[in-house]
Scaffold this motif. Structure first.
Motif, PDB file in Angstrom:
ATOM      1  N   ASP A 289       0.826  -1.205   0.000  1.00  7.42           N
ATOM      2  CA  ASP A 289       0.000   0.000   0.000  1.00  7.42           C
ATOM      3  C   ASP A 289       0.863   1.258   0.000  1.00  7.42           C
ATOM      4  O   ASP A 289       0.602   2.206  -0.749  1.00  7.42           O
ATOM      5  N   TRP A 290       1.908   1.265   0.800  1.00  6.82           N
ATOM      6  CA  TRP A 290       2.827   2.397   0.786  1.00  6.82           C
ATOM      7  C   TRP A 290       3.589   2.477  -0.532  1.00  6.82           C
ATOM      8  O   TRP A 290       3.838   3.570  -1.052  1.00  6.82           O
ATOM      9  N   GLN A 291       3.927   1.342  -1.095  1.00  6.36           N
ATOM     10  CA  GLN A 291       4.626   1.334  -2.373  1.00  6.36           C
ATOM     11  C   GLN A 291       3.774   1.997  -3.457  1.00  6.36           C
ATOM     12  O   GLN A 291       4.273   2.819  -4.246  1.00  6.36           O
ATOM     13  N   ASP A 292       2.485   1.681  -3.471  1.00  7.56           N
ATOM     14  CA  ASP A 292       1.601   2.270  -4.470  1.00  7.56           C
ATOM     15  C   ASP A 292       1.431   3.780  -4.246  1.00  7.56           C
ATOM     16  O   ASP A 292       1.323   4.551  -5.207  1.00  7.56           O
ATOM     17  N   ARG A 426       7.526  -2.577  -9.775  1.00  7.28           N
ATOM     18  CA  ARG A 426       6.876  -3.090  -8.574  1.00  7.28           C
ATOM     19  C   ARG A 426       7.825  -4.061  -7.896  1.00  7.28           C
ATOM     20  O   ARG A 426       8.418  -4.929  -8.551  1.00  7.28           O
ATOM     21  N   PHE A 427       7.961  -3.918  -6.583  1.00  2.00           N
ATOM     22  CA  PHE A 427       8.868  -4.745  -5.801  1.00  2.00           C
ATOM     23  C   PHE A 427       8.053  -5.675  -4.907  1.00  2.00           C
ATOM     24  O   PHE A 427       7.112  -5.239  -4.236  1.00  2.00           O
ATOM     25  N   THR A 428       8.409  -6.950  -4.921  1.00  2.00           N
ATOM     26  CA  THR A 428       7.690  -7.945  -4.135  1.00  2.00           C
ATOM     27  C   THR A 428       8.672  -8.759  -3.306  1.00  2.00           C
ATOM     28  O   THR A 428       9.811  -8.999  -3.715  1.00  2.00           O
ATOM     29  N   PRO A 429       8.247  -9.195  -2.111  1.00  2.00           N
ATOM     30  CA  PRO A 429       9.151  -9.977  -1.262  1.00  2.00           C
ATOM     31  C   PRO A 429       9.374 -11.372  -1.820  1.00  2.00           C
ATOM     32  O   PRO A 429       8.553 -11.902  -2.570  1.00  2.00           O
TER      33      PRO A 429
END
Length: 456
Positions: A289-292, A426-429
């Motif tokens: 949410d913060w990333q967006d 977009r960055f994902t864990p």
């Protein structure tokens, strides 16, 4: 918008040591991760002292006492023998390692380069370095990336293209090798220094550290030779150091001093921002949410145009995330000093030689200073919240006269790079990649930082 309890993020923190304060077993904790050897009280008490086989140690977490150590009585709290043992062979007598008049004149030489207004002219180079990283990611396709490596490469390119044009070839390769050869075994050197063992006594990282010292200093010496042959007219770090004259003797810096200071800025100057960006991207991957919100902010401010100097002050959410990342994961996790004489501090007398630590990592997670301190919450750094925050409880760049000279540069750089990257990707864990923060001079992710990276 606050993160609700359902999505609250509690990212990894330093794991408690296995051996507590049992000497000599505690030295195994120091070698694995020096921060894990700190007493648990440093996260709760204003001041903690220990006297034992390793000498006298005092951890200072009270803001007023920190102000005394780093500002009001800073001439009585000196750089420590451990720091000089660990960093002296590499950084010599640079602005980072010296005290007193020797430090002051070197600081005065470099400080004008870091005035905020001057730094904004570097934003296009910062953005261009981030765009180069994006181009590499796009060419290689979506997938896992070694984010720590990529951020280190990005921030080194920025240093090389701004403060020291021409430093991005052989020096870059030497610094990249130094990550494994010098920094990874450095906790052995710290442990040996704490034990006051002779420097000639080898440890498992001795050979690689000495080799790295020689390679790095030789690479910077070659850079100096190359710049002297083709000096140009740049007002950069090299030019300022080369023209500097000692205020008492009128002598220029020796080649050794030039190497000391150039290497300090090349090696340390980019590594701290690289770690701030690495942990920021990890936290954003875990908090989509913060990333967006950051991606939307960058688009609202700059559209699809490159982030420019005119955009930097209009990225408040990006700044909040960077600051919160540096709270949870301060790039420089501890400030060390040594009492230069007997001195009273916090109602106790510290003897000459007492090691004084301002544990920035613990200070930023201290239960008296922060609500729910282990939780990721960028709104701690809203303009309203910052107006009421006490000084000396948030110090990612240190404090006092020796506050990091590159602080403004690092903040502008982090905002420009982070906005550029998050707007595009977009960055994902990655499952199983939740690294413990580990002190190796800077606060690094143990085992590295892998994230998924895909175009937006």
């Amino acid at each position: 918008m606050s993160i609700d309890a359902v999505t609250a993020l509690y990212p990894p923190k330093v794991r408690a040591g296995r051996y507590g304060e049992r000497f000599p077993l505690v030295m195994l904790d120091v070698i694995r991760n020096p921060l894990s050897s700190w007493p648990a009280e440093v996260y709760e008490q204003p001041i903690v002292s220990r006297v034992g086989p390793l000498g006298s140690f005092t951890w200072v977490m009270d803001p007023g006492l920190i102000k005394t150590v780093l500002l009001e009585a800073q001439d009585r709290f000196l750089k420590t023998p451990i720091e000089k043992r660990v960093l002296g062979p590499l950084l010599g007598n640079s602005v980072f390692t010296t005290d007193g008049a020797d430090w002051r004149w070197q600081r005065q030489v470099v400080a004008p380069l870091f005035r905020h207004g001057e730094l904004l002219r570097y934003v296009p180079a910062m953005t261009a370095a981030a765009e180069t990283t994006l181009a590499t990611w796009r060419a290689q396709g979506a997938g896992e990336r070694d984010i720590e490596h990529d951020m280190t490469a990005t921030t080194f390119k920025i240093i090389a293209d701004t403060l020291l044009p021409g430093g991005d070839t052989f020096v870059a390769r030497a610094i990249e090798r130094a990550h494994a050869d010098y920094l990874m075994p450095i906790s052995w050197e710290i442990a040996f220094g704490m034990l006051d063992l002779p420097r000639w006594l080898p440890h498992p990282g001795t050979r690689s550290m000495r080799r790295s010292e020689r390679e790095l200093r030789a690479a910077v010496a070659a850079l100096i030779t190359a710049r002297r042959r083709n000096p140009g007219f740049a007002d950069d770090l090299f030019s300022r150091l080369l023209s500097a004259r000692h205020p008492d003797t009128g002598a220029p810096m020796s080649d050794a001093q030039l190497i000391d200071n150039l290497l300090t800025f090349l090696a340390a100057g980019h590594a701290t921002t690289a770690m701030a960006l690495t942990w920021s991207l990890y936290l954003l991957a875990k908090a989509p949410d913060w990333q967006d919100r950051l991606a939307s902010e960058a688009r609202d401010v700059a559209g699809e145009a490159p982030i420019g100097a005119e955009h930097i002050q209009h990225l408040p959410l990006t700044e909040m995330v960077v600051k919160e990342a540096m709270r949870l994961y301060p790039p420089a996790p501890v400030v060390m000093r040594q009492a230069g004489e007997d001195i009273e501090l916090g109602g106790r007398v510290l003897g000459k030689g007492n090691l004084v630590l301002v544990p920035i990592y613990a200070l930023h997670r201290h239960k008296s200073h922060w609500e729910d301190p282990d939780r990721f919450e960028p709104e701690r750094f809203s303009a309203e919240a910052e107006e009421t925050r006490a000084r000396y409880i948030y110090m990612p760049f240190g404090a006092g006269p020796r506050i990091c000279v590159g602080m403004a540069f690092a903040m502008i750089e982090a905002k420009a790079v982070l906005a550029t990257l998050v707007r595009a990707m977009r960055f994902t864990p990655i499952d199983g990649c939740d690294p413990e923060p580990m002190s190796r001079l800077t606060l690094r992710p143990m085992g590295g930082m892998r994230l998924g990276v895909t175009p937006r």
